[in-house]
Each structure stands twice: as C-alpha cells, then as structure tokens.
Design a protein around this motif. Structure first.
Motif, PDB file in Angstrom:
ATOM      1  N   THR A 189       0.153  -2.464 -14.140  1.00  0.00           N
ATOM      2  CA  THR A 189      -0.142  -3.232 -14.401  1.00  0.00           C
ATOM      3  C   THR A 189       0.584  -4.364 -13.999  1.00  0.00           C
ATOM      4  O   THR A 189       2.135  -4.809 -14.451  1.00  0.00           O
ATOM      5  CB  THR A 189      -1.524  -4.418 -14.914  1.00  0.00           C
ATOM      6  OG1 THR A 189      -1.267  -4.883 -15.967  1.00  0.00           O
ATOM      7  CG2 THR A 189      -2.952  -2.785 -14.930  1.00  0.00           C
ATOM      8  N   ASP A 236      -4.895  -7.883  -2.880  1.00  0.00           N
ATOM      9  CA  ASP A 236      -5.533  -6.897  -3.483  1.00  0.00           C
ATOM     10  C   ASP A 236      -5.988  -6.055  -2.280  1.00  0.00           C
ATOM     11  O   ASP A 236      -6.962  -5.923  -1.948  1.00  0.00           O
ATOM     12  CB  ASP A 236      -7.215  -7.816  -3.953  1.00  0.00           C
ATOM     13  CG  ASP A 236      -6.393  -9.223  -4.850  1.00  0.00           C
ATOM     14  OD1 ASP A 236      -4.955  -8.493  -5.749  1.00  0.00           O
ATOM     15  OD2 ASP A 236      -7.446  -9.312  -5.001  1.00  0.00           O
ATOM     16  N   LYS A 261      -9.788  -6.739 -12.876  1.00  0.00           N
ATOM     17  CA  LYS A 261      -8.779  -7.866 -13.289  1.00  0.00           C
ATOM     18  C   LYS A 261      -7.190  -7.089 -13.869  1.00  0.00           C
ATOM     19  O   LYS A 261      -5.758  -7.746 -14.069  1.00  0.00           O
ATOM     20  CB  LYS A 261      -8.838  -9.184 -14.997  1.00  0.00           C
ATOM     21  CG  LYS A 261      -9.780  -9.756 -14.792  1.00  0.00           C
ATOM     22  CD  LYS A 261     -10.033 -10.423 -16.077  1.00  0.00           C
ATOM     23  CE  LYS A 261     -11.177 -11.337 -15.856  1.00  0.00           C
ATOM     24  NZ  LYS A 261     -11.400 -12.439 -17.034  1.00  0.00           N
ATOM     25  N   LYS A 274      -5.447  -2.689  -5.655  1.00  0.00           N
ATOM     26  CA  LYS A 274      -5.153  -4.291  -6.998  1.00  0.00           C
ATOM     27  C   LYS A 274      -6.508  -5.282  -7.085  1.00  0.00           C
ATOM     28  O   LYS A 274      -7.414  -5.106  -6.110  1.00  0.00           O
ATOM     29  CB  LYS A 274      -3.895  -4.951  -6.271  1.00  0.00           C
ATOM     30  CG  LYS A 274      -2.947  -4.285  -5.953  1.00  0.00           C
ATOM     31  CD  LYS A 274      -2.131  -4.771  -4.863  1.00  0.00           C
ATOM     32  CE  LYS A 274      -0.925  -4.608  -4.726  1.00  0.00           C
ATOM     33  NZ  LYS A 274       0.301  -4.283  -5.985  1.00  0.00           N
ATOM     34  N   CYS A 275      -6.449  -5.129  -8.079  1.00  0.00           N
ATOM     35  CA  CYS A 275      -7.941  -5.771  -8.918  1.00  0.00           C
ATOM     36  C   CYS A 275      -9.541  -5.653  -8.291  1.00  0.00           C
ATOM     37  O   CYS A 275     -10.089  -6.541  -7.867  1.00  0.00           O
ATOM     38  CB  CYS A 275      -7.876  -7.287  -8.254  1.00  0.00           C
ATOM     39  SG  CYS A 275      -5.945  -8.137  -9.388  1.00  0.00           S
ATOM     40  N   TYR A 306      -4.171  -5.518 -11.767  1.00  0.00           N
ATOM     41  CA  TYR A 306      -3.467  -5.364 -10.655  1.00  0.00           C
ATOM     42  C   TYR A 306      -2.969  -4.618 -10.585  1.00  0.00           C
ATOM     43  O   TYR A 306      -1.321  -4.372 -10.835  1.00  0.00           O
ATOM     44  CB  TYR A 306      -2.128  -6.917 -10.136  1.00  0.00           C
ATOM     45  CG  TYR A 306      -2.188  -7.191  -9.230  1.00  0.00           C
ATOM     46  CD1 TYR A 306      -2.874  -7.531  -7.866  1.00  0.00           C
ATOM     47  CD2 TYR A 306      -0.461  -6.836  -8.948  1.00  0.00           C
ATOM     48  CE1 TYR A 306      -2.038  -8.134  -7.172  1.00  0.00           C
ATOM     49  CE2 TYR A 306      -0.114  -7.345  -7.952  1.00  0.00           C
ATOM     50  CZ  TYR A 306      -0.836  -8.362  -6.555  1.00  0.00           C
ATOM     51  OH  TYR A 306      -0.449  -8.350  -5.347  1.00  0.00           O
TER      52      TYR A 306
END
Length: 261
Positions: free
Chosen positions: A58, A225, A41, A244-245, A43
């Motif tokens: 993030t 992502d 979760k 990301k993620c 990012y």
C-alpha cells in the motif's frame, strides 16, 4: 504524492489507446465470478497471489505497508510498515523474499517472505511503480512506456521492453502481473488493463473494466481511488483485480473480444 499529478496525467492517458487506420487492438470485457472483502483503507500499489494468500503493498507517506492477506475474509494476517518517509509501490516474490519498490526514493526494500521482516535495501534510478515476475526475471514499471527487465538476484537492469499501443508509446503503465506469457498492466487513471506481448512490447489486447469501480460518492477520493491491483492464481486460473481503497477485490473472467480499439 501521485495524487498531485492526477489531472495532468489524465490528459496524457486519454490519447494512449487511440486507434490508427492500419492497426487496432481487441477489447475484452469481463464478468465477475466472485467478490471478496478488501480493506477500504488500503491504497493498493502492488498485489500478487501466492500459496493461497494475497500479498499487497500500500502507498501514501506514513501509511505504506506490505501485508499478507486472507483472500476469503480480507483479514490482514501479517503487516510491516514501509520506513518513513518512503511511499510504497509494487511488489514481487523471488524465492523466499518479498521485494518492494518505492515511488521516488530511488530505493526498494527486501523482506523475508515468511515473516515480512525487513532484510535489506537496494538502489535503482528513477521512479518505481510496479513489479512482477515470469519465474526467471523481474519486470518493473516506472510510469513511462518502458518496462525494465531485472536480474532477480542482483536487482540490476538487464534489459527493457518498449511498450506501444497502435504504434504509440503507452504512458502511465502501473501495476503489473504476469499472466500466461503476457504482462497485464493497469494504465493509471483509466478503467483499462493492457495485455502486453513481452517479446515485442505491443499491446495485443485491452481489458475494459468499466463499471467495476465503486460509485464515486462512496469513495473518499474518487479522482485517485482508481483501478490498480492485478493478481493471478496460475494453479486454478483465477484472475483478481481491485483498486485503491476499494472495499472489494474481484475475481473476474474475461469475455470477448467484442470490438477493437
């Protein structure tokens, strides 16, 4: 948010690493040394390694944080939310402070490194994307081909680096890391990291991380992502990357170069 501009940016990035008749850039591959857990979760906008821990920033409005993370387990040990509605971006450490940029708010935040307690804010013009440090200065990306050099005490710009690849300005320079005298930079929405000579601004190498990303059908937003996040452990010469993620953070070893681009 950045996601809105993703498809437009792809058109710009696609032309960035083109070769010319008079100049070409070596392309390095990679091998995975180890895979570590990473918060799926998170990012990821900023990443660094310090004293055995990862520090991460993030993004996303209402979800932006700065955090201290255990490398081996991926457990978040400390976390502070970035004030709403700011969108968290890159981070760097200077002395006992953690410095965080925000995307379009024209301000950054300073935290106490030991506690992640907010201490102050500071202004800057334009967008903020990423930060790194060579031990004397901070280097800041803003999505353009120009990397700003900042005084780490005043956080004011004192210089700049115009980045080119095969003679062309390199757009969408994102997350940064200082590695052995070079600036490593994610190029947003690509699978490549640019190796930049800070003295000339020239891209002197590409790191091609094709195949490292999770399968698109395992990501909530496969368009956005993407690869983003570089950290370097200078003491043990370890290079870490994530996205990301992504559910994993990877220690990689560079190979090659195998070709030129």
């Amino acid at each position: 948010m950045k996601a809105i501009y993703a498809l437009l940016a792809l058109l710009v990035v696609a032309t960035a690493p083109c070769a010319t008749a008079h100049e070409s850039i070596p392309v390095y591959g990679y091998t995975v040394v180890h895979a570590y857990p990473h918060d799926p979760k998170a990012y990821t906008e900023g990443l660094l390694y310090l004293h055995g821990y990862l520090y991460e920033s993030t993004g996303q409005v209402g979800e932006s944080t700065v955090r201290k993370v255990d490398l081996d387990t991926g457990k978040v040990l400390q976390k502070t939310s970035t004030p709403w509605p700011d969108y968290g971006e890159g981070i760097a450490v200077w002395q006992n402070r953690l410095i965080q940029l925000t995307w379009r708010s024209h301000q950054g935040f300073i935290y106490d490194l030991a506690t992640l307690k907010p201490l102050a804010r500071f202004p800057y013009p334009g967008e903020g994307w990423a930060l790194t440090s060579d031990g004397s200065y901070l280097y800041m990306s803003d999505g353009t081909p120009v990397i700003r050099r900042l005084d780490p005490n005043t956080l004011k710009q004192v210089g700049s680096i115009k980045v080119t690849a095969n003679g062309k300005p390199l757009q969408n320079i994102n997350e940064l890391e200082w590695v052995k005298g070079q600036i490593f930079a994610n190029v947003w929405l690509t699978n490549r990291i640019a190796r930049i000579d800070p003295a000339t601004g020239k891209v002197v190498g590409w790191i091609d991380l094709t195949g490292l990303a999770p399968k698109p059908d395992t990501l909530a937003d496969p368009v956005n992502d993407v690869l983003n996040g570089i950290a370097y452990d200078a003491k043990h010469d370890r290079l870490f990357v994530t996205g990301k993620c992504w559910p994993k953070l990877y220690q990689i070893r560079l190979t090659g170069p195998k070709r030129r681009s």
